[in-house]
Design a protein around this motif. Structure first.
Motif, short mmCIF file in Angstrom:
data_model
loop_
_atom_site.label_atom_id
_atom_site.label_comp_id
_atom_site.label_asym_id
_atom_site.label_seq_id
_atom_site.Cartn_x
_atom_site.Cartn_y
_atom_site.Cartn_z
N SER A 1 -6.70 -9.71 -1.03
CA SER A 1 -5.52 -10.42 -1.55
C SER A 1 -5.57 -10.52 -3.06
O SER A 1 -4.56 -10.33 -3.74
CB SER A 1 -5.43 -11.82 -0.94
N ALA A 2 -6.75 -10.81 -3.61
CA ALA A 2 -6.91 -10.89 -5.06
C ALA A 2 -6.67 -9.53 -5.72
O ALA A 2 -6.11 -9.45 -6.81
CB ALA A 2 -8.29 -11.42 -5.42
N LEU A 3 -7.06 -8.46 -5.04
CA LEU A 3 -6.82 -7.10 -5.56
C LEU A 3 -5.33 -6.77 -5.61
O LEU A 3 -4.88 -6.07 -6.51
CB LEU A 3 -7.55 -6.06 -4.71
N ARG A 4 -4.60 -7.27 -4.64
CA ARG A 4 -3.16 -6.97 -4.57
C ARG A 4 -2.34 -7.83 -5.53
O ARG A 4 -1.22 -7.47 -5.86
CB ARG A 4 -2.68 -7.16 -3.14
N ASN A 5 -2.90 -8.93 -5.97
CA ASN A 5 -2.20 -9.84 -6.87
C ASN A 5 -2.44 -9.41 -8.32
O ASN A 5 -3.59 -9.43 -8.78
CB ASN A 5 -2.70 -11.27 -6.64
N PRO A 6 -1.41 -9.03 -9.06
CA PRO A 6 -1.61 -8.58 -10.45
C PRO A 6 -2.31 -9.62 -11.34
O PRO A 6 -3.04 -9.24 -12.26
CB PRO A 6 -0.18 -8.32 -10.95
N ALA A 7 -2.17 -10.89 -11.04
CA ALA A 7 -2.79 -11.93 -11.86
C ALA A 7 -4.31 -12.00 -11.67
O ALA A 7 -5.04 -12.38 -12.58
CB ALA A 7 -2.17 -13.29 -11.55
N THR A 8 -4.80 -11.63 -10.50
CA THR A 8 -6.24 -11.72 -10.21
C THR A 8 -6.89 -10.35 -9.99
O THR A 8 -8.07 -10.28 -9.68
CB THR A 8 -6.46 -12.59 -8.95
N LYS B 1 -3.49 2.55 -7.61
CA LYS B 1 -2.82 2.52 -6.30
C LYS B 1 -3.16 1.31 -5.45
O LYS B 1 -2.64 1.18 -4.34
CB LYS B 1 -3.18 3.80 -5.51
N ILE B 2 -4.01 0.42 -5.93
CA ILE B 2 -4.45 -0.71 -5.10
C ILE B 2 -3.27 -1.59 -4.67
O ILE B 2 -3.29 -2.15 -3.57
CB ILE B 2 -5.55 -1.54 -5.80
N GLY B 3 -2.26 -1.68 -5.48
CA GLY B 3 -1.09 -2.49 -5.12
C GLY B 3 -0.32 -1.93 -3.93
O GLY B 3 0.39 -2.65 -3.24
N THR B 4 -0.48 -0.62 -3.68
CA THR B 4 0.22 0.02 -2.56
C THR B 4 -0.68 0.19 -1.34
O THR B 4 -0.21 0.64 -0.30
CB THR B 4 0.76 1.40 -2.98
N PHE B 5 -1.96 -0.18 -1.45
CA PHE B 5 -2.88 -0.05 -0.33
C PHE B 5 -2.46 -1.01 0.77
O PHE B 5 -2.33 -2.21 0.55
CB PHE B 5 -4.32 -0.36 -0.79
#
Length: 185
Positions: A13-20, A64-68
């Motif tokens: 979840s932290a990887l998908r969140n641009p802030a964290t 690409k982590i946001g699209t994983f």
């Protein structure tokens, strides 16, 4: 055998969140840097090439982590898949001839093992050369199973193949290695 760790779901979840993302990604790199380096090194042999593969792997993963869309347990397989594809792309670019196959490139790399290993024990050098002479699919399965300790299910995620096919490839790889190494003794 290298050991990889599955990351907790909250880390994903932290990887998908641009802030964290940055801090979580640093922790991900810490967990996977060494295993991915050795995976790449077994494929490309040369230290500098393995470093390039790992660096490119993490760059691609970060982009690409946001699209994983997989779960936390699939993140390691995803990283290994990126690293494998990156290493194979590097090997394809380095082929010696226009129609050289990756298996031919592997045989060329086998000749470089001794110089890359330096003062390593002669049996280890022969073993690594024998592994590099395996057909590419068998070598990939062997490396992931033997060195990285992955289950066939994990390897299936990395390579996108059926588990039964991977079991057969591993069996043939082990048989070929036994034959090759017993001939040399």
């Amino acid at each position: 055998m290298e050991e990889t760790r599955d990351i907790p779901a909250e880390e994903l979840s932290a990887l998908r969140n641009p802030a964290t993302r940055r801090g979580a990604f640093d922790r991900l790199v810490g967990a996977y840097l060494r295993p991915l380096y050795w995976h790449a090194r077994r494929l490309v042999v040369v230290h500098e090439d393995a470093e390039d593969v790992v660096q490119e792997t993490f760059i691609r993963a970060y982009d690409k982590i946001g699209t994983f869309r997989g779960g936390a347990g699939e993140l390691g397989a995803w990283l290994y898949r990126i690293a494998t594809n990156t290493a194979l792309t590097l090997l394809r670019r380095r082929k010696t001839g226009l129609f050289a196959s990756l298996d031919e490139v592997s045989r060329t790399l086998a000749g470089r093992v001794a110089e890359e290993c330096g003062e390593a024990a002669q049996m280890q050098v022969r073993f690594q050369q024998a592994v590099l002479e395996l057909p590419l699919k068998q070598r990939l399965v062997f490396n992931l199973r033997y060195y990285d300790g992955m289950s066939y299910r994990q390897i299936a995620r990395v390579l996108g193949q059926r588990e039964q096919t991977l079991k057969v490839n591993y069996h043939y790889a082990v048989q070929k290695l036994k034959e090759k190494l017993t001939q040399e003794i």
